[in-house]
Write a protein that holds these residues in place. Structure first.
Motif, mmCIF file in Angstrom:
data_model
loop_
_atom_site.group_PDB
_atom_site.id
_atom_site.type_symbol
_atom_site.label_atom_id
_atom_site.label_comp_id
_atom_site.label_asym_id
_atom_site.label_seq_id
_atom_site.Cartn_x
_atom_site.Cartn_y
_atom_site.Cartn_z
ATOM 1 N N GLY A 33 -1.341 2.828 15.457
ATOM 2 C CA GLY A 33 -0.506 1.699 15.879
ATOM 3 C C GLY A 33 -1.345 0.517 16.335
ATOM 4 N N LEU A 34 -2.435 0.795 17.067
ATOM 5 C CA LEU A 34 -3.329 -0.268 17.509
ATOM 6 C C LEU A 34 -4.040 -0.907 16.318
ATOM 7 C CD1 LEU A 34 -4.925 1.418 20.666
ATOM 8 C CD2 LEU A 34 -2.969 -0.140 20.558
ATOM 9 N N TYR A 35 -4.431 -0.077 15.365
ATOM 10 C CA TYR A 35 -5.085 -0.624 14.171
ATOM 11 C C TYR A 35 -4.106 -1.468 13.345
ATOM 12 C CZ TYR A 35 -9.318 2.185 14.810
ATOM 13 O OH TYR A 35 -10.478 2.711 15.293
ATOM 14 N N ARG A 36 -2.841 -1.072 13.317
ATOM 15 C CA ARG A 36 -1.840 -1.867 12.590
ATOM 16 C C ARG A 36 -1.690 -3.245 13.219
ATOM 17 N NH1 ARG A 36 3.635 1.426 11.807
ATOM 18 N NH2 ARG A 36 4.179 -0.540 10.781
ATOM 19 N N GLU A 37 -1.695 -3.288 14.548
ATOM 20 C CA GLU A 37 -1.622 -4.584 15.233
ATOM 21 C C GLU A 37 -2.879 -5.418 14.978
ATOM 22 O OE1 GLU A 37 -0.951 -3.842 19.330
ATOM 23 O OE2 GLU A 37 0.960 -2.807 19.042
ATOM 24 N N LYS A 38 -4.024 -4.764 14.928
ATOM 25 C CA LYS A 38 -5.288 -5.473 14.784
ATOM 26 C C LYS A 38 -5.488 -6.008 13.370
ATOM 27 C CE LYS A 38 -10.280 -4.922 15.564
ATOM 28 N NZ LYS A 38 -11.355 -4.014 16.054
ATOM 29 N N PHE A 39 -5.132 -5.178 12.358
ATOM 30 C CA PHE A 39 -5.416 -5.545 10.971
ATOM 31 C C PHE A 39 -4.171 -5.916 10.179
ATOM 32 C CE2 PHE A 39 -9.030 -2.407 11.706
ATOM 33 C CZ PHE A 39 -9.944 -3.401 12.023
ATOM 34 N N GLY A 40 -2.971 -5.673 10.738
ATOM 35 C CA GLY A 40 -1.731 -6.106 10.103
ATOM 36 C C GLY A 40 -1.383 -5.387 8.820
ATOM 37 N N PHE A 41 -1.441 -4.048 8.821
ATOM 38 C CA PHE A 41 -1.049 -3.309 7.622
ATOM 39 C C PHE A 41 0.236 -2.525 7.854
ATOM 40 C CE2 PHE A 41 -4.529 -0.858 9.682
ATOM 41 C CZ PHE A 41 -3.835 0.278 10.052
ATOM 42 N N SER A 42 0.797 -1.970 6.778
ATOM 43 C CA SER A 42 2.112 -1.325 6.815
ATOM 44 C C SER A 42 1.988 0.174 7.078
ATOM 45 C CB SER A 42 2.834 -1.535 5.480
ATOM 46 O OG SER A 42 2.149 -0.857 4.444
ATOM 47 N N GLU A 43 3.145 0.824 7.241
ATOM 48 C CA GLU A 43 3.171 2.275 7.421
ATOM 49 C C GLU A 43 2.668 2.983 6.172
ATOM 50 O OE1 GLU A 43 3.378 5.811 9.227
ATOM 51 O OE2 GLU A 43 3.693 3.865 10.181
ATOM 52 N N LEU A 44 2.937 2.429 4.992
ATOM 53 C CA LEU A 44 2.406 3.024 3.760
ATOM 54 C C LEU A 44 0.885 3.061 3.797
ATOM 55 C CD1 LEU A 44 2.639 4.113 0.888
ATOM 56 C CD2 LEU A 44 2.809 1.747 0.074
ATOM 57 N N THR A 45 0.265 2.012 4.326
ATOM 58 C CA THR A 45 -1.199 1.983 4.415
ATOM 59 C C THR A 45 -1.701 3.092 5.327
ATOM 60 O OG1 THR A 45 -1.208 -0.401 4.055
ATOM 61 C CG2 THR A 45 -3.184 0.561 5.023
ATOM 62 N N VAL A 46 -0.948 3.394 6.393
ATOM 63 C CA VAL A 46 -1.344 4.496 7.275
ATOM 64 C C VAL A 46 -1.413 5.794 6.496
ATOM 65 C CG1 VAL A 46 -0.692 5.874 9.281
ATOM 66 C CG2 VAL A 46 -0.414 3.390 9.336
ATOM 67 N N THR A 47 -0.413 6.059 5.669
ATOM 68 C CA THR A 47 -0.410 7.298 4.896
ATOM 69 C C THR A 47 -1.507 7.292 3.838
ATOM 70 O OG1 THR A 47 1.247 6.442 3.336
ATOM 71 C CG2 THR A 47 2.055 7.630 5.264
ATOM 72 N N VAL A 48 -1.819 6.124 3.282
ATOM 73 C CA VAL A 48 -2.912 6.044 2.306
ATOM 74 C C VAL A 48 -4.253 6.299 2.985
ATOM 75 C CG1 VAL A 48 -4.142 4.531 0.708
ATOM 76 C CG2 VAL A 48 -1.648 4.507 0.766
ATOM 77 N N VAL A 49 -4.445 5.720 4.170
ATOM 78 C CA VAL A 49 -5.673 5.984 4.927
ATOM 79 C C VAL A 49 -5.798 7.474 5.201
ATOM 80 C CG1 VAL A 49 -6.810 5.640 7.164
ATOM 81 C CG2 VAL A 49 -5.818 3.694 5.963
ATOM 82 N N PHE A 50 -4.692 8.079 5.560
ATOM 83 C CA PHE A 50 -4.688 9.519 5.815
ATOM 84 C C PHE A 50 -5.017 10.286 4.539
ATOM 85 C CE2 PHE A 50 -2.643 13.663 6.264
ATOM 86 C CZ PHE A 50 -3.112 14.068 7.500
ATOM 87 N N ALA A 51 -4.447 9.851 3.413
ATOM 88 C CA ALA A 51 -4.671 10.540 2.145
ATOM 89 C C ALA A 51 -6.116 10.398 1.672
ATOM 90 C CB ALA A 51 -3.718 9.996 1.082
ATOM 91 N N VAL A 52 -6.771 9.280 2.009
ATOM 92 C CA VAL A 52 -8.187 9.115 1.667
ATOM 93 C C VAL A 52 -9.013 10.227 2.311
ATOM 94 C CG1 VAL A 52 -10.206 7.658 2.096
ATOM 95 C CG2 VAL A 52 -8.111 6.651 1.213
ATOM 96 N N TYR A 53 -8.667 10.575 3.545
ATOM 97 C CA TYR A 53 -9.339 11.698 4.219
ATOM 98 C C TYR A 53 -9.143 12.987 3.436
ATOM 99 C CZ TYR A 53 -9.318 15.754 7.312
ATOM 100 O OH TYR A 53 -9.492 17.001 7.831
ATOM 101 N N ALA A 54 -7.899 13.280 3.065
ATOM 102 C CA ALA A 54 -7.621 14.511 2.335
ATOM 103 C C ALA A 54 -8.324 14.519 0.985
ATOM 104 C CB ALA A 54 -6.112 14.679 2.147
ATOM 105 N N ALA A 55 -8.399 13.364 0.321
ATOM 106 C CA ALA A 55 -9.106 13.287 -0.955
ATOM 107 C C ALA A 55 -10.588 13.607 -0.769
ATOM 108 C CB ALA A 55 -8.937 11.900 -1.567
#
Length: 407
Positions: A33-55
């Motif tokens: 949530g803090l990173y979303r405020e700082k960089f201005g990205f969407s909830e979809l980006t959160v899941t993509v960031v998470f998926a990059v870890y899994a990849a």
């Protein structure tokens, strides 16, 4: 009594190193949530960031999941700690979204090296013939995953520098873990040069194939639930339940992982073979509670779903890991465990991406309900399959297959 503790000390120290590495994989969870405020990205980006870890995890498991069987456990785990430290460095220097992607990728590479190698290492460091060794390995995994969001949430809420201090603390823990690891014995007797390690397609020895299918089904279902809790629940708590205390957000996510550890302990009481279908049944209850929490916006049901769903995941996961580790020969054990984690991390990433894609058109709550409906179907199929094709107890609880290695 003192002799017993001395015999278990290497195993417990190895489990501690394992847990410290896993802390880093979930450390950013309450901070998105803090990173979303700082960089201005969407909830979809959160899941993509998470998926990059899994990849990153899956790629490393496929490319080097068998590396520690050849070169030894300790060298591979030291590389894993190095990747974890590099990941923390990316978050410490993050001034754009790309740093988060890089940090999560490095974290995934670290976890990919650790999951198979550290699980095998902890089992091999235990006293010979102990069936409790897999509990130490799985508890280290889930305990570390649970401590990550709890540590970050508490530090971010009640200390200064919320986007920096958690990662600085983790770097210090990693340094201490490296020193501990250097003092532990190597358990692979016949080591080969690194050049002998080759990426290979996932394959299973004949002795493992009969138990791998049901074990993988149960692992996929349980990790999918944990994946959604880790990536989506902070946004749901903030947007739907008006919960903005980061320590509370971290605690809720941690509860699912700590409950998993409790479920792993319960699996030993009911029998590792029965824990697979029983875990699926408990998972169904957890999914139903999560659906109620999303539909009625109730924090109490969210907490119950974390506790009960995490317990079901832990029961099924310990049964799955015991089954495949017990069926595998020592020279193939890390590779086989890595293959199981490939399936588990597909479960923790693919459904999460699906939820992220649905958030924009139908909303977070509806996307979560679609996910739950799909997972209920999968868990029901897995549970029925496991009832009709149970994993034999000797395969799941065969301590004589565990080589204690060099002492």
């Amino acid at each position: 009594m003192r002799g017993v503790l001395r015999g278990w000390l290497p195993c417990l120290l190895g489990g501690t190193v394992f847990a410290v590495c896993m802390i880093g994989t979930t450390l950013p969870t309450p901070l998105y949530g803090l990173y979303r405020e700082k960089f201005g990205f969407s909830e979809l980006t959160v899941t993509v960031v998470f998926a990059v870890y899994a990849a990153g995890v899956i790629a490393m498991l496929l490319l080097a999941g068998n590396a520690s069987d050849a070169v030894g456990r300790r060298p591979v785990l030291l590389w894993g700690l190095g990747f974890a430290a590099a990941s923390a460095g990316c978050f410490l220097g993050a001034n754009a979204l790309g740093w988060l992607y890089a940090g999560r990728l490095l974290s995934g590479l670290s976890a990919g090296l650790f999951t198979g190698a550290a699980s095998a290492y902890v089992i091999e460091l235990a006293p010979r013939g102990s069936s409790a060794a897999t509990l130490v390995a799985t508890a280290a995994t889930m305990g570390g995953l649970g401590c990550g969001p709890l540590l970050a949430g508490v530090l971010a809420q009640y200390a200064d520098w919320p986007l920096y201090l958690p990662f600085a603390v983790h770097v210090a823990l990693l340094a201490g873990s490296a020193l501990v690891l250097l003092g532990l014995p190597e358990t692979v007797r016949d080591r080969r040069p690194l050049r002998t390690v080759r990426p290979r397609q996932p394959s299973l020895p004949p002795s493992v194939r009969a138990v791998f299918g049901p074990a993988a089904l149960a692992s996929f279902a349980g990790f999918a639930l944990l994946g959604v809790f880790t990536s989506v629940s902070p946004a749901f708590l903030s947007e739907s339940l008006d919960v903005h205390n980061l320590a509370l957000v971290g605690l809720l996510v941690a509860l699912a992982f700590f409950a998993s550890t409790a479920g792993q302990w319960a699996a030993g009481s009911i029998g590792l073979a029965r824990s697979l279908p029983a875990g699926c049944a408990v998972l169904l209850v957890g999914l139903a509670l999560l659906a109620g929490a999303l539909h009625w916006d109730l924090l109490a049901l969210m907490v119950l779903s974390a506790l009960i769903g995490g317990t079901g995941q832990g029961m099924s996961f310990r049964g799955a890991l015991s089954a495949v580790a017990g069926a595998a020969d020592p020279e193939h054990r890390a590779a086989v465990i890595s293959a199981l984690f490939v399936v588990a991390y597909l479960g923790i990433s693919v459904p999460v991406i699906g939820v992220g894609l649905l958030v924009s058109p139908i909303g977070l709550e509806s996307a979560g309900l679609v996910f739950i409906a799909c997972m209920v179907l999968l868990v029901a199929v897995a549970g029925l399959y496991l009832v009709r094709h149970p994993v034999a107890a000797p395969a799941a609880e065969r301590p004589d297959r565990v080589d204690s290695g060099e002492r």
